[in-house]
Write a protein that holds these residues in place. Structure first.
Motif, PDB file in Angstrom:
ATOM      1  N   TYR A  19       0.833  -1.203   0.000  1.00  0.00           N
ATOM      2  CA  TYR A  19       0.000   0.000   0.000  1.00  0.00           C
ATOM      3  C   TYR A  19       0.868   1.254   0.000  1.00  0.00           C
ATOM      4  O   TYR A  19       1.957   1.262   0.557  1.00  0.00           O
ATOM      5  N   ARG A  20       0.339   2.301  -0.603  1.00  0.00           N
ATOM      6  CA  ARG A  20       0.998   3.610  -0.520  1.00  0.00           C
ATOM      7  C   ARG A  20       0.414   4.304   0.710  1.00  0.00           C
ATOM      8  O   ARG A  20      -0.688   4.845   0.663  1.00  0.00           O
ATOM      9  N   GLU A  22       0.002   7.033   3.437  1.00  0.00           N
ATOM     10  CA  GLU A  22       0.219   8.456   3.683  1.00  0.00           C
ATOM     11  C   GLU A  22      -0.153   8.751   5.126  1.00  0.00           C
ATOM     12  O   GLU A  22      -1.278   8.462   5.550  1.00  0.00           O
ATOM     13  N   ARG A 152      -2.589   0.879  -3.864  1.00  0.00           N
ATOM     14  CA  ARG A 152      -3.340   2.134  -3.787  1.00  0.00           C
ATOM     15  C   ARG A 152      -3.022   2.841  -2.468  1.00  0.00           C
ATOM     16  O   ARG A 152      -2.510   2.249  -1.530  1.00  0.00           O
ATOM     17  N   LYS A 153      -3.414   4.093  -2.411  1.00  0.00           N
ATOM     18  CA  LYS A 153      -3.137   4.898  -1.225  1.00  0.00           C
ATOM     19  C   LYS A 153      -4.106   4.577  -0.088  1.00  0.00           C
ATOM     20  O   LYS A 153      -5.309   4.426  -0.296  1.00  0.00           O
ATOM     21  N   LYS A 155      -4.737   6.366   3.700  1.00  0.00           N
ATOM     22  CA  LYS A 155      -4.348   7.508   4.534  1.00  0.00           C
ATOM     23  C   LYS A 155      -4.658   7.216   5.987  1.00  0.00           C
ATOM     24  O   LYS A 155      -5.680   6.601   6.300  1.00  0.00           O
TER      25      LYS A 155
END
Length: 193
Positions: A19-20, A22, A152-153, A155
């Protein structure tokens, strides 16, 4: 090096590949002293995500059923979690939670008590209000914004501490305290979605 530190490194490595991630607002979490970390709950990966993004170890309340699974139960306990019986007042879990906060640690709670099936924020249970009103912990709202999809991102947003001095002074109810926490989480979700 303890198991929590090793597991954190391993999980961080794999989650960072999948996963990205943030991270926003980590500076809002005090570097020392007791913290009540209150996050929405959208997936089984939420506790590891919180664990790898926080600079401090997090002690989680986890559903009792996890501790009944032979190997997993022992592992979860060694990774700083303790059981809570869902659906009723669990005095042992309350004592454990207050002890964690009294020792100046971070207590991680998902106030909804279970994962959201829709991804929308559910109603908070009053246990979180109890810990906020009965301890001197800094209360940090946290929003996890998914969904978890490979590459995918995802958060994770740590909000500013919630000021409970007025509610404590006015002897607010557990419902009022819980509502304040849930409102703060909701505001973060709206702002960062």
């Amino acid at each position: 090096m303890n198991l929590y530190t090793v597991a954190r490194g391993v999980v961080k490595f794999f989650m960072s590949i999948l996963y990205r991630i943030e991270v926003i607002g980590l500076e809002n979490v005090p570097k020392e002293g007791s913290v009540l970390l209150c996050a929405n709950h959208i997936d089984n990966l939420d506790p590891p995500l919180v664990g790898i993004t926080m600079k401090r170890p997090v002690v989680f309340m986890a559903k009792e059923e996890l501790f009944d699974v032979p190997i997993l139960g022992k592992l979860v306990r060694k990774l700083n979690a303790f059981p809570i019986k869902r659906g009723k007042a669990d005095r042992e879990a309350i004592r454990n939670g207050l002890k964690v906060l009294k020792e100046g640690k971070v207590l991680g709670i998902f106030p909804e008590g279970t994962r959201s099936k829709t991804g929308e924020l559910g109603k908070g249970l009053t246990g979180v209000g109890f810990f906020a009103l009965r301890s001197d912990a800094t209360v940090i709202p946290c929003a996890i914004i998914g969904p978890y999809r490979v590459f995918r991102k995802v958060k994770i947003v740590y909000g500013k501490p919630i000021n409970f001095s007025e509610l404590k002074k006015n002897k607010a109810s557990l419902e009022e305290a819980t509502e304040l926490i849930m409102t703060q989480i909701k505001e973060i979700l709206i702002q960062y979605k």
